[in-house]
Scaffold this active site. Structure first.
Site, PDB file in Angstrom:
ATOM      1  N   HIS A 376       6.268  34.002   0.918  1.00 10.69           N
ATOM      2  CA  HIS A 376       5.086  33.694  -0.001  1.00 10.69           C
ATOM      3  C   HIS A 376       4.912  34.761  -1.276  1.00 10.69           C
ATOM      4  CE1 HIS A 376       3.147  30.768   3.122  1.00 10.69           C
ATOM      5  NE2 HIS A 376       3.914  31.608   3.883  1.00 10.69           N
ATOM      6  N   LYS A 568     -11.137  33.797  -5.589  1.00 11.94           N
ATOM      7  CA  LYS A 568      -9.809  34.022  -4.964  1.00 11.94           C
ATOM      8  C   LYS A 568      -9.728  35.452  -4.825  1.00 11.94           C
ATOM      9  CE  LYS A 568      -7.816  32.043  -8.576  1.00 11.94           C
ATOM     10  NZ  LYS A 568      -6.588  31.383  -8.584  1.00 11.94           N
ATOM     11  N   ARG A 569      -9.129  35.950  -4.136  1.00 13.92           N
ATOM     12  CA  ARG A 569      -9.009  37.419  -3.835  1.00 13.92           C
ATOM     13  C   ARG A 569      -8.856  38.265  -5.211  1.00 13.92           C
ATOM     14  NH1 ARG A 569      -8.376  39.557   1.490  1.00 13.92           N
ATOM     15  NH2 ARG A 569      -8.137  41.648   0.267  1.00 13.92           N
ATOM     16  N   LYS A 574      -4.146  38.160 -10.810  1.00 16.27           N
ATOM     17  CA  LYS A 574      -4.703  36.925 -10.928  1.00 16.27           C
ATOM     18  C   LYS A 574      -5.634  37.153 -12.084  1.00 16.27           C
ATOM     19  CE  LYS A 574      -4.829  36.164  -5.968  1.00 16.27           C
ATOM     20  NZ  LYS A 574      -4.260  34.834  -5.666  1.00 16.27           N
ATOM     21  N   THR A 679      -3.195  27.869  -3.850  1.00 15.14           N
ATOM     22  CA  THR A 679      -3.696  26.599  -3.248  1.00 15.14           C
ATOM     23  C   THR A 679      -5.129  26.221  -3.524  1.00 15.14           C
ATOM     24  OG1 THR A 679      -4.014  28.220  -1.259  1.00 15.14           O
ATOM     25  CG2 THR A 679      -1.981  26.565  -1.386  1.00 15.14           C
ATOM     26  N   LYS A 683      -7.537  22.410  -4.035  1.00 13.71           N
ATOM     27  CA  LYS A 683      -8.867  22.144  -3.698  1.00 13.71           C
ATOM     28  C   LYS A 683      -9.491  21.383  -4.828  1.00 13.71           C
ATOM     29  CE  LYS A 683      -7.667  25.650  -0.220  1.00 13.71           C
ATOM     30  NZ  LYS A 683      -7.934  27.059   0.126  1.00 13.71           N
TER      31      LYS A 683
HETATM   32  C1  Z57 Z   1      -0.860  35.598   0.329  1.00 10.47           C
HETATM   33  O1  Z57 Z   1      -2.134  34.930   0.512  1.00 10.47           O
HETATM   34  C2  Z57 Z   1       0.120  35.167  -0.529  1.00 10.47           C
HETATM   35  C3  Z57 Z   1       1.262  35.810  -0.550  1.00 10.47           C
HETATM   36  C4  Z57 Z   1       1.559  36.795   0.024  1.00 10.47           C
HETATM   37  O2  Z57 Z   1       2.623  37.390   0.073  1.00 10.47           O
HETATM   38  C5  Z57 Z   1       0.754  37.470   1.029  1.00 10.47           C
HETATM   39 BR1  Z57 Z   1       0.938  39.136   1.721  1.00 10.47          BR
HETATM   40  C6  Z57 Z   1      -0.654  36.965   1.079  1.00 10.47           C
HETATM   41  C7  Z57 Z   1      -0.226  33.873  -1.133  1.00 10.47           C
HETATM   42  C8  Z57 Z   1       0.284  33.606  -2.417  1.00 10.47           C
HETATM   43  O3  Z57 Z   1      -0.159  34.689  -3.221  1.00 10.47           O
HETATM   44  C9  Z57 Z   1      -0.279  32.229  -3.047  1.00 10.47           C
HETATM   45  O4  Z57 Z   1       0.447  32.155  -4.262  1.00 10.47           O
HETATM   46  C10 Z57 Z   1       0.296  31.187  -1.879  1.00 10.47           C
HETATM   47  O5  Z57 Z   1      -0.293  30.066  -2.537  1.00 10.47           O
HETATM   48  C11 Z57 Z   1      -0.177  31.510  -0.686  1.00 10.47           C
HETATM   49  O6  Z57 Z   1       0.367  32.856  -0.184  1.00 10.47           O
HETATM   50  C12 Z57 Z   1       0.258  30.438   0.443  1.00 10.47           C
HETATM   51  O7  Z57 Z   1       1.583  30.219   0.193  1.00 10.47           O
END
Ligand code: Z57
Length: 832
Positions: A376, A568-569, A574, A679, A683
């Site tokens: 991810h 979002k976080r 971001k 994601t 939504k």
């Molecule tokens: C996290 O929430 C995501 C990636 C990471 O390496 C970690 Br640790 C936590 C997120 C991404 O930042 C998003 O872009 C992505 O949509 C989400 O993972 C699900 O794939």
């Protein structure tokens, strides 16, 4: 026990024949069940109970229905014995369960009826539930959406994770500063889990490795020094429109019942108990640092703890019906969610070689057939590196195994690459540096048959940057599955008005299981009747959101304003800071306008929400900046309703369910190349909010689906980013940008000293995330959004087209791709 394999199979067959539907779902039966639970489960008088107690009783009656389906599904799986998927994830962000379960069970109307006859309001009771927040953000919520899709599509799948006592911290805001409070979510009991005291396994730590001779063969034997018991807590996950309910099994740590005899005999009874109790700390708390790996011992123990317990469980289930590990890959697929559970690879090798006494190469052959991983991350910093000393102390045998895997990998690579030592050292699982480390990602790459990215663009980044060497060697391993979200939670549960509009215009509810049908809305994108219903739906949702905002922040907002949202976080990449600087620019413009100019301004409510990791100072300053800007803008009589700024505290899944349906415009501002997928945007898209976004992650694919003309894209493209970092900001953008940064620097909003370091992060030459160079383009996109909003018919049409184009971004599609391309599993639908 006591039965042989054939007898066990016959028994499974016979038990299945006994299956029947026990619980009735008419309003009268539901009422009786609820009252029974009030009286005997909650232990309140059935003549006197409050909303929370009613919620508890209601939840228990739903739980009974979940358990019934759960049993039937697993009995059926056992009879069919299909290949199963085991989804290993350190985080699952489930949110609330009640409304989602009731909808998936298809008995919402019956429950609402039953409750109203008892004098309760179903929606009010639903609000009593707290969130299960066993995860940080996108990665964890994705796992939750995927569980919903796995159940709905009837896949024989299990989720495995950790049952943290404390979920993600609660965010409270004091004077504009974030404070963290513990989330002790189990305080009032958790009706959604089933404790399985008899399903427990010992998990070992520390100790030494010794050589032993067994049947003439020398073997390595791990003599652990600590044992902690893993106890299973099962969380049934019901599918929609199917009888299937799958299981999310979360492990809690309990002291082992092997007594520490020595302390007892030496008489230190109290200390012996206290020490045993320490075992429980393993599953105590979720690490709140989204993506910065700290190399902490407890974190490694958490990872191994849940991996070891899960594998013991999986292998026990396999051995129940099989006695030859050659069949293991035909029955088991293991999915590793990010690199966090990748110690599973070494653990499988340890079990197969040390405990099952398979040859190394045979064991490795099996491991390579069962594992797949999804990455991810984008940034190399997010990839976990475990210091060798730490691993060697906590898991000494695993360290040896990883060395052995690496030795084999290096031998294989040398045959292909020759003496390219630079490349070999980059690809090695061991990183030689000041602190010698294990690269968990490389361990996964060496073993997994598939490595997935989470969007097309993300896979490109992995291929060309982080995993370039591996891609050149094994291109066939690399795939991507663009993320998706479940329309059950993100439309049906959270936006009932939209749900009925879609079903009415499509003439069917089939889109809830087959969301591709949603494209059928395109046909009516200009229909005035649909427009009227659509606008009304937005208005209703905006009203709910406005009420929520007023209760939380005392800010009154106008429903005619554009609700503009970024939730979002909080992360520098971001670029919430870009948003705030844009707001300051807007404020500055309004301040310099005369009354006739002001009449042309599109009123906005700018909403920001999100948590900062507790140790992430820059992110915390961004939150404070948001508040000081809000404080000044919201009381400025020159501005009035033209601009309001709101920070929504404690953003979580259930807050998202409220905010997203009420959003007109949502912002996704990551510097191109930094958001693996995203994601949240999906939504918003489903809920007909327009997107203002960079060409990053999944936004690129969203533009392809709905047409770039139906969203507001801006900013540098991925391939322009490196040059821009070299070159710095363009002149036009830089003037406006410099002005707003200067306002913050000069203390226009107070806290001058506090914000100095934040301003420094975006100074010319240091502006890594390119806020300065994207600023002009950002403002243009914002202006385009304003122009579109003025023409409400146009806006509504774009909104309808957004929902209509969201079909691809269902996690149902993602899961089907995984099932076919990575896991090799097929649906197994429980009859009845
Ligand atoms: C996290 O929430 C995501 C990636 C990471 O390496 C970690 Br640790 C936590 C997120 C991404 O930042 C998003 O872009 C992505 O949509 C989400 O993972 C699900 O794939």
């Amino acid at each position: 026990a006591g039965l042989n394999l054939g007898e066990r199979k016959a028994k499974a067959e016979k038990m299945f024949g006994l299956m029947d539907v026990f619980l009735k779902n008419d309003a009268v039966s539901l009422q009786k069940d609820i009252l029974d639970h009030v009286e005997f489960t909650v232990a309140r008088s059935r003549f006197n109970f409050d909303d929370f107690e009613a919620y508890q009783a209601l939840a228990h009656s739903v739980r009974d229905r979940l358990i019934e389906r759960w049993h039937d599904t697993h009995q059926y799986f056992k009879k069919k014995d299909p290949k199963r998927l085991y989804f290993l994830s350190l985080e699952f962000l489930m949110g609330r369960s009640l409304t989602n379960s009731v909808i998936n069970l298809g008995i919402q109307d019956q429950y609402a009826d039953a409750l109203s006859q008892l004098g309760f309001d179903y929606e009010v009771l639903a609000e009593q539930e707290g969130d299960a927040a066993l995860g940080n953000g996108g990665l964890a919520r994705l796992a939750a959406c995927q569980m919903d899709s796995l159940a709905t599509l009837d896949y024989p799948a299990w989720g495995y994770g950790l049952r943290y006592q404390y979920g993600l911290f609660r965010q409270i805001i004091v004077d504009g500063f974030q404070h963290e409070q513990p989330d002790f979510w189990l305080n009032f009991g958790n009706p959604w889990e089933i404790e399985r005291v008899h399903v427990s396994y010992p998990v070992k730590f520390y100790g030494t490795v010794e050589e032993e001779v067994l049947n003439g063969k020398t073997c390595r034997v791990w003599i652990p020094a600590e044992s902690v018991e893993a106890v299973a807590y099962d969380n049934p996950i019901p599918g929609y429109g199917t009888r299937n309910a799958i299981n999310l099994r979360l492990w809690a740590a309990k002291p082992s019942d092997q007594y520490d005899m020595e302390s007892y005999t030496t008489g230190d009874y109290i200390n012996a108990i206290v020490n045993r109790q320490k075992a429980e700390t393993i599953s105590n708390v979720l690490y709140p640092d989204d993506r910065s790996y700290q190399g902490k011992e407890l974190r490694l123990k958490q990872q191994y703890f849940f991996v070891s317990a899960s594998l013991q469980d999986i292998i026990r289930r396999f051995k129940d019906l099989h006695n030859n590990f050659d069949e293991f890959p035909e029955k088991v697929a293991l999915q590793i969610n990010d690199t966090h559970p990748s110690i599973a690879i070494a653990e499988v090798m340890r079990v197969l070689v040390d405990e099952e006494h398979l040859d190394w190469s045979k064991a490795w052959g099996i491991a390579c057939k069962i594992f797949s991983v999804t990455i991810h991350a984008v940034q190399p910093e997010a990839l976990e590196k475990v210091p060798i000393d730490l691993l060697g102390s906590v898991l000494p045998r695993h360290l040896e195994i990883i060395y052995e895997i690496n030795y084999c990998l290096m031998e294989e690579l040398k045959k292909i690459l020759g003496q390219d030592y630079d490349k070999l050292s980059r690809m090695s699982i061991i990183e030689e540096g000041a602190v010698k480390c294990i690269r968990m990602a490389n361990l996964s790459l060496a073993c997994c048959h598939t490595v997935n990215g989470v969007s097309r663009l993300h896979l490109e980044t992995l291929k060309t940057r982080v995993f370039k060497d591996f891609y050149e060697l094994w291109p066939q391993k690399f795939q991507f599955k663009t993320n998706g979200v479940t329309q059950r939670r993100w439309i049906v549960v959270s936006n009932p008005s939209l749900c009925s509009i879609i079903s009415k215009w499509l003439g069917t509810e089939a889109w809830i299981r087959n969301v591709d049908l949603i494209a059928g809305l395109r046909e009516y994108a200009e229909d005035p009747d649909l427009h009227a219903e659509w606008k009304n739906m937005k208005k209703v949702n905006k009203m709910r959101l406005a009420e929520y905002i007023e209760t939380l922040t005392s800010v009154k907002v106008s429903l005619d304003a554009m609700f503009d949202v970024q939730i979002k976080r909080i992360h520098e990449y971001k670029r919430q800071l870009l948003n705030i600087l844009g707001i300051i620019h807007r404020y500055d413009c309004i301040k310099n306008m005369d009354e006739s100019d002001k009449r042309r301004v599109v009123p906005r409510v700018c909403i920001i929400g999100g948590k900062a990791a507790p140790g992430y100072e820059v992110a915390k300053k961004i939150i404070k900046l948001c508040h000081v800007v809000a404080d000044k803008v919201n009381i400025d009589p020159d501005v009035g309703d033209l601009l309001k700024v709101v920070f929504i505290p404690d953003y979580n899944v259930s807050v998202a369910e409220l905010v997203i349906p009420g959003t007109d415009l949502s912002q996704h501002l990551s510097t191109a190349g930094h958001e693996a997928s995203g994601t949240g945007c999906m939504k918003f898209l489903m809920n007909g909010s327009l997107l203002l976004a960079t060409a990053d992650g999944s936004a690129v694919e969203i533009a392809e689906e709905i047409g770039a003309a139906n969203m507001f894209l801006f900013g540098a493209k991925v391939d322009e980013v490196p040059a821009l970092r070299e070159k710095g900001t363009s002149l036009k953008g830089s003037l406006q940008f410099a002005r707003v940064v200067r306002m913050v620097r000069d203390g226009h909003f107070g806290f001058k000293d506090y914000f100095k370091s934040l301003c420094d992060t975006v100074e010319e030459g240091k502006d890594f995330y390119l806020l300065g160079s994207d600023f002009a383009s950002y403002l243009e996109a914002q202006a385009a959004a304003d122009r579109a909003f003025v023409d409400q018919e146009k806006w509504t049409q774009m909104s309808i087209l957004s929902t209509a184009g969201s079909g691809k971004f269902s996690s149902d599609r993602t899961i089907e791709e995984y099932a076919e391309q990575s896991w090799g599993i097929e649906p197994c639908k429980c009859p009845f």
